[in-house]
Design a protein around this motif. Structure first.
Motif, short mmCIF file in Angstrom:
data_model
loop_
_atom_site.label_atom_id
_atom_site.label_comp_id
_atom_site.label_asym_id
_atom_site.label_seq_id
_atom_site.Cartn_x
_atom_site.Cartn_y
_atom_site.Cartn_z
N LEU A 45 53.48 35.82 33.61
CA LEU A 45 53.85 38.01 33.65
C LEU A 45 52.27 38.14 32.74
CD1 LEU A 45 57.32 38.10 32.63
CD2 LEU A 45 56.02 38.47 34.35
N SER A 46 51.67 38.10 31.38
CA SER A 46 51.21 38.64 30.83
C SER A 46 49.37 38.70 31.89
CB SER A 46 49.84 38.21 29.41
OG SER A 46 51.36 37.95 29.08
N ALA A 47 49.28 38.23 32.78
CA ALA A 47 48.20 37.68 33.54
C ALA A 47 48.21 39.12 34.52
CB ALA A 47 47.46 36.51 34.17
N SER A 48 49.28 38.82 35.15
CA SER A 48 49.82 39.67 35.86
C SER A 48 50.05 41.57 35.18
CB SER A 48 51.62 39.82 36.67
OG SER A 48 51.85 38.53 36.87
N ALA A 49 50.18 41.43 34.22
CA ALA A 49 50.09 43.27 33.84
C ALA A 49 48.71 43.25 33.61
CB ALA A 49 51.12 43.01 32.49
N SER A 50 48.22 42.27 33.12
CA SER A 50 47.07 42.42 32.81
C SER A 50 45.78 42.49 34.29
CB SER A 50 46.28 41.48 32.29
OG SER A 50 46.41 41.13 30.71
N SER A 51 46.23 41.55 35.07
CA SER A 51 45.50 42.53 36.74
C SER A 51 45.68 43.87 36.78
CB SER A 51 45.94 41.38 37.72
OG SER A 51 45.44 40.02 37.58
N ALA A 52 47.37 44.24 37.36
CA ALA A 52 47.63 45.79 38.07
C ALA A 52 46.66 46.50 36.70
CB ALA A 52 49.38 45.70 37.43
N ALA A 53 46.78 46.27 35.66
CA ALA A 53 45.69 47.23 34.75
C ALA A 53 44.11 47.31 35.17
CB ALA A 53 45.92 47.41 33.21
N ILE A 54 43.75 46.46 35.74
CA ILE A 54 42.59 46.08 35.91
C ILE A 54 42.47 47.01 37.71
CG2 ILE A 54 40.53 45.15 36.66
CD1 ILE A 54 41.47 42.28 34.05
N PHE A 55 43.22 46.85 38.09
CA PHE A 55 42.92 47.11 39.68
C PHE A 55 43.83 48.86 39.13
CE2 PHE A 55 43.85 43.16 41.26
CZ PHE A 55 42.79 42.91 41.97
N HIS A 56 44.25 49.37 38.86
CA HIS A 56 44.90 50.47 38.62
C HIS A 56 43.31 51.39 38.22
CE1 HIS A 56 46.68 54.22 37.58
NE2 HIS A 56 46.22 54.32 36.33
N ILE A 57 43.05 50.82 36.59
CA ILE A 57 41.45 51.82 36.29
C ILE A 57 40.69 51.68 37.14
CG2 ILE A 57 39.57 51.07 34.99
CD1 ILE A 57 42.20 49.77 32.84
N TYR A 58 40.41 50.30 38.39
CA TYR A 58 39.28 50.33 39.05
C TYR A 58 39.59 51.91 39.84
CZ TYR A 58 36.50 48.83 43.06
OH TYR A 58 35.33 49.03 43.67
N GLN A 59 41.24 51.75 40.90
CA GLN A 59 40.89 52.13 41.36
C GLN A 59 40.95 53.64 41.29
OE1 GLN A 59 44.88 51.09 43.46
NE2 GLN A 59 43.94 49.74 44.99
N SER A 60 41.30 54.15 39.82
CA SER A 60 40.69 55.65 39.48
C SER A 60 39.87 55.90 38.83
CB SER A 60 41.73 55.70 37.99
OG SER A 60 43.01 55.37 37.95
N LEU A 61 39.09 54.80 38.39
CA LEU A 61 37.37 55.80 38.51
C LEU A 61 36.66 55.58 40.14
CD1 LEU A 61 36.79 52.84 35.61
CD2 LEU A 61 36.75 55.40 35.66
N ARG A 62 37.27 54.35 41.03
CA ARG A 62 36.38 54.81 41.65
C ARG A 62 37.12 55.82 43.50
NH1 ARG A 62 32.06 51.65 42.53
NH2 ARG A 62 32.20 51.12 44.54
N GLY A 63 38.07 56.24 42.76
CA GLY A 63 38.69 57.69 43.54
C GLY A 63 39.27 56.67 44.82
N LYS A 64 39.52 54.91 45.08
CA LYS A 64 39.66 54.46 46.23
C LYS A 64 40.17 52.88 46.15
CE LYS A 64 35.29 52.56 47.34
NZ LYS A 64 34.40 52.83 48.36
N GLN A 65 40.53 53.22 47.01
CA GLN A 65 42.33 51.06 46.82
C GLN A 65 41.43 50.45 47.60
OE1 GLN A 65 45.76 51.14 48.55
NE2 GLN A 65 46.83 52.08 47.41
N LEU A 66 40.74 49.48 46.70
CA LEU A 66 40.38 48.23 47.71
C LEU A 66 40.86 47.77 48.57
CD1 LEU A 66 40.43 45.38 44.27
CD2 LEU A 66 38.54 46.68 45.12
N PRO A 67 40.48 47.32 49.73
CA PRO A 67 40.81 47.05 51.01
C PRO A 67 41.47 45.74 50.75
CG PRO A 67 38.34 45.82 50.59
CD PRO A 67 39.23 47.12 49.20
N GLN A 68 42.41 45.50 51.54
CA GLN A 68 43.18 44.47 52.02
C GLN A 68 42.80 43.05 51.98
OE1 GLN A 68 46.89 45.55 53.58
NE2 GLN A 68 47.55 47.27 51.81
#
Length: 100
Positions: A45-68
């Protein structure tokens, strides 16, 4: 960098993290399945929460979603057949190991 190199590196990092957090210990795994110790659950759960935070920060800074990622099925019976086959192999191997 090739896809194989990235896969090997991420697998090595993940395996090292599991070893360092002592989640790879058979005692910890057995305790988790008998609901006696939740160390493994808390680690994931800690790893999942850390990953979710990293993806959220990346998407906020870049203004776009990562490709699936595209499906990586084998084409035998489903687009998720790789996951199904892998899960079945893991389950059969685990069952065989504990019945010896």
């Amino acid at each position: 960098m090739s896809a194989s190199t990235i896969a090997i590196a991420s697998g090595a990092i993940f395996g090292s993290a599991l070893t360092l957090s002592s989640v790879a210990s058979p005692h910890v795994i057995q305790s988790q399945f008998t609901f006696a110790d939740f160390h493994m659950l808390l680690t994931f759960l800690s790893a999942s929460a850390s990953s979710a935070a990293i993806f959220h920060i990346y998407q906020s800074l870049r203004g776009k979603q990562l490709p699936q990622k595209k499906n990586t099925g084998y084409g035998y019976f489903s687009r998720y057949d790789g996951n199904i086959i892998g899960g079945a192999m893991l389950g059969v191997g685990d069952r065989w190991r504990w019945t010896e």
